[in-house]
Design a protein around this motif. Structure first.
Motif, PDB file in Angstrom:
ATOM      1  N   TYR A   5       0.853  -1.181   0.000  1.00 26.25           N
ATOM      2  CA  TYR A   5       0.000   0.000   0.000  1.00 26.25           C
ATOM      3  C   TYR A   5       0.892   1.236   0.000  1.00 26.25           C
ATOM      4  O   TYR A   5       1.989   1.219   0.569  1.00 26.25           O
ATOM      5  CB  TYR A   5      -0.855   0.073   1.271  1.00 26.25           C
ATOM      6  CG  TYR A   5      -1.924  -0.971   1.395  1.00 26.25           C
ATOM      7  CD1 TYR A   5      -3.182  -0.786   0.827  1.00 26.25           C
ATOM      8  CD2 TYR A   5      -1.696  -2.140   2.112  1.00 26.25           C
ATOM      9  CE1 TYR A   5      -4.173  -1.734   0.970  1.00 26.25           C
ATOM     10  CE2 TYR A   5      -2.685  -3.096   2.261  1.00 26.25           C
ATOM     11  CZ  TYR A   5      -3.923  -2.886   1.681  1.00 26.25           C
ATOM     12  OH  TYR A   5      -4.913  -3.829   1.823  1.00 26.25           O
ATOM     13  N   SER A  18      -9.022  -2.266   4.551  1.00 25.22           N
ATOM     14  CA  SER A  18      -8.583  -3.033   3.386  1.00 25.22           C
ATOM     15  C   SER A  18      -7.713  -4.213   3.810  1.00 25.22           C
ATOM     16  O   SER A  18      -7.892  -5.340   3.337  1.00 25.22           O
ATOM     17  CB  SER A  18      -7.825  -2.126   2.413  1.00 25.22           C
ATOM     18  OG  SER A  18      -7.387  -2.859   1.291  1.00 25.22           O
ATOM     19  N   MET A  19      -6.768  -3.947   4.710  1.00 22.76           N
ATOM     20  CA  MET A  19      -5.890  -5.011   5.186  1.00 22.76           C
ATOM     21  C   MET A  19      -6.696  -6.105   5.900  1.00 22.76           C
ATOM     22  O   MET A  19      -6.454  -7.299   5.689  1.00 22.76           O
ATOM     23  CB  MET A  19      -4.830  -4.431   6.124  1.00 22.76           C
ATOM     24  CG  MET A  19      -3.816  -3.564   5.418  1.00 22.76           C
ATOM     25  SD  MET A  19      -2.740  -2.661   6.567  1.00 22.76           S
ATOM     26  CE  MET A  19      -1.881  -4.022   7.372  1.00 22.76           C
ATOM     27  N   PHE A  34       2.769  -7.399   4.542  1.00 21.89           N
ATOM     28  CA  PHE A  34       2.350  -6.076   4.095  1.00 21.89           C
ATOM     29  C   PHE A  34       3.543  -5.130   4.119  1.00 21.89           C
ATOM     30  O   PHE A  34       4.288  -5.091   5.099  1.00 21.89           O
ATOM     31  CB  PHE A  34       1.250  -5.519   5.002  1.00 21.89           C
ATOM     32  CG  PHE A  34      -0.024  -6.304   4.938  1.00 21.89           C
ATOM     33  CD1 PHE A  34      -0.984  -6.012   3.982  1.00 21.89           C
ATOM     34  CD2 PHE A  34      -0.272  -7.333   5.827  1.00 21.89           C
ATOM     35  CE1 PHE A  34      -2.171  -6.723   3.920  1.00 21.89           C
ATOM     36  CE2 PHE A  34      -1.446  -8.065   5.775  1.00 21.89           C
ATOM     37  CZ  PHE A  34      -2.399  -7.759   4.815  1.00 21.89           C
ATOM     38  N   LEU A  49      -1.486  -0.894  13.287  1.00 20.66           N
ATOM     39  CA  LEU A  49      -1.360  -1.786  12.137  1.00 20.66           C
ATOM     40  C   LEU A  49      -0.529  -3.018  12.480  1.00 20.66           C
ATOM     41  O   LEU A  49      -0.824  -4.123  12.014  1.00 20.66           O
ATOM     42  CB  LEU A  49      -0.763  -1.033  10.940  1.00 20.66           C
ATOM     43  CG  LEU A  49      -1.653   0.067  10.360  1.00 20.66           C
ATOM     44  CD1 LEU A  49      -0.885   0.887   9.326  1.00 20.66           C
ATOM     45  CD2 LEU A  49      -2.926  -0.513   9.758  1.00 20.66           C
ATOM     46  N   THR A  53      -1.896  -6.950  12.130  1.00 17.25           N
ATOM     47  CA  THR A  53      -1.239  -8.022  11.380  1.00 17.25           C
ATOM     48  C   THR A  53      -0.801  -9.162  12.292  1.00 17.25           C
ATOM     49  O   THR A  53      -0.931 -10.329  11.927  1.00 17.25           O
ATOM     50  CB  THR A  53      -0.050  -7.486  10.564  1.00 17.25           C
ATOM     51  OG1 THR A  53       0.845  -6.781  11.425  1.00 17.25           O
ATOM     52  CG2 THR A  53      -0.517  -6.564   9.457  1.00 17.25           C
ATOM     53  N   ILE A  60       4.322  -6.955   8.941  1.00 20.42           N
ATOM     54  CA  ILE A  60       4.168  -5.645   8.320  1.00 20.42           C
ATOM     55  C   ILE A  60       5.504  -4.918   8.351  1.00 20.42           C
ATOM     56  O   ILE A  60       6.257  -5.027   9.320  1.00 20.42           O
ATOM     57  CB  ILE A  60       3.062  -4.816   9.006  1.00 20.42           C
ATOM     58  CG1 ILE A  60       2.753  -3.555   8.205  1.00 20.42           C
ATOM     59  CG2 ILE A  60       3.415  -4.511  10.450  1.00 20.42           C
ATOM     60  CD1 ILE A  60       1.478  -2.859   8.644  1.00 20.42           C
ATOM     61  N   SER A 107      -5.574   2.030  -0.911  1.00 18.75           N
ATOM     62  CA  SER A 107      -5.993   1.957   0.489  1.00 18.75           C
ATOM     63  C   SER A 107      -7.486   1.784   0.679  1.00 18.75           C
ATOM     64  O   SER A 107      -7.925   1.368   1.749  1.00 18.75           O
ATOM     65  CB  SER A 107      -5.544   3.221   1.235  1.00 18.75           C
ATOM     66  OG  SER A 107      -4.149   3.294   1.226  1.00 18.75           O
TER      67      SER A 107
END
Length: 122
Positions: A5, A18-19, A34, A49, A53, A60, A107
């Motif tokens: 992204y 989205s993730m 990611f 984030l 994950t 990530i 995103s």
């Protein structure tokens, strides 16, 4: 599979959705890594984030692309959207050398199906 992204801090909430949609629609054995390319994601958002994950057993990585504009030897106008979107043209320059293939998602993309079929596309 590696998903990339490019986002500013203000897009982190959308990117998180989205993730999450990608993580929820993967096969259990499919690993998702990611890479987030940005100039300004806050430490608070990075931590959120990371927690997302880790919850799904994924990894990530954050890549600083603050110098993206210096890669262009011409004037450009991105009227109507943030100029960081141009950094997607430079992904090969920013990704680690061992990364050979990525899936770039905006995103605001919602994944509503299995991504594994895309992994076999050359």
């Amino acid at each position: 599979m590696i998903i990339v992204y490019i986002a500013t801090d203000s897009y982190v909430p959308l990117m998180g959705i989205s993730m999450t949609s990608a993580l929820m629609n993967r096969k259990e054995m499919q690993n998702l890594d990611f890479y987030i390319c940005s100039t300004d994601i806050s430490e608070t958002h990075k931590e959120q984030l990371r927690q997302l994950t880790e919850q799904y057993g994924s990894r990530i990585y954050f890549i600083d692309v603050s110098d993206y504009a210096s890669h262009f030897e011409f004037e450009f106008s991105t009227s109507g959207f943030h100029s960081i979107v141009l950094a997607r043209l430079l992904l090969a320059d920013y990704m680690p050398e061992e990364v050979q293939k990525v899936l770039y998602l905006d995103s605001d993309v919602i994944v509503n199906g299995e991504l594994s079929e895309l992994d076999s596309v050359n």
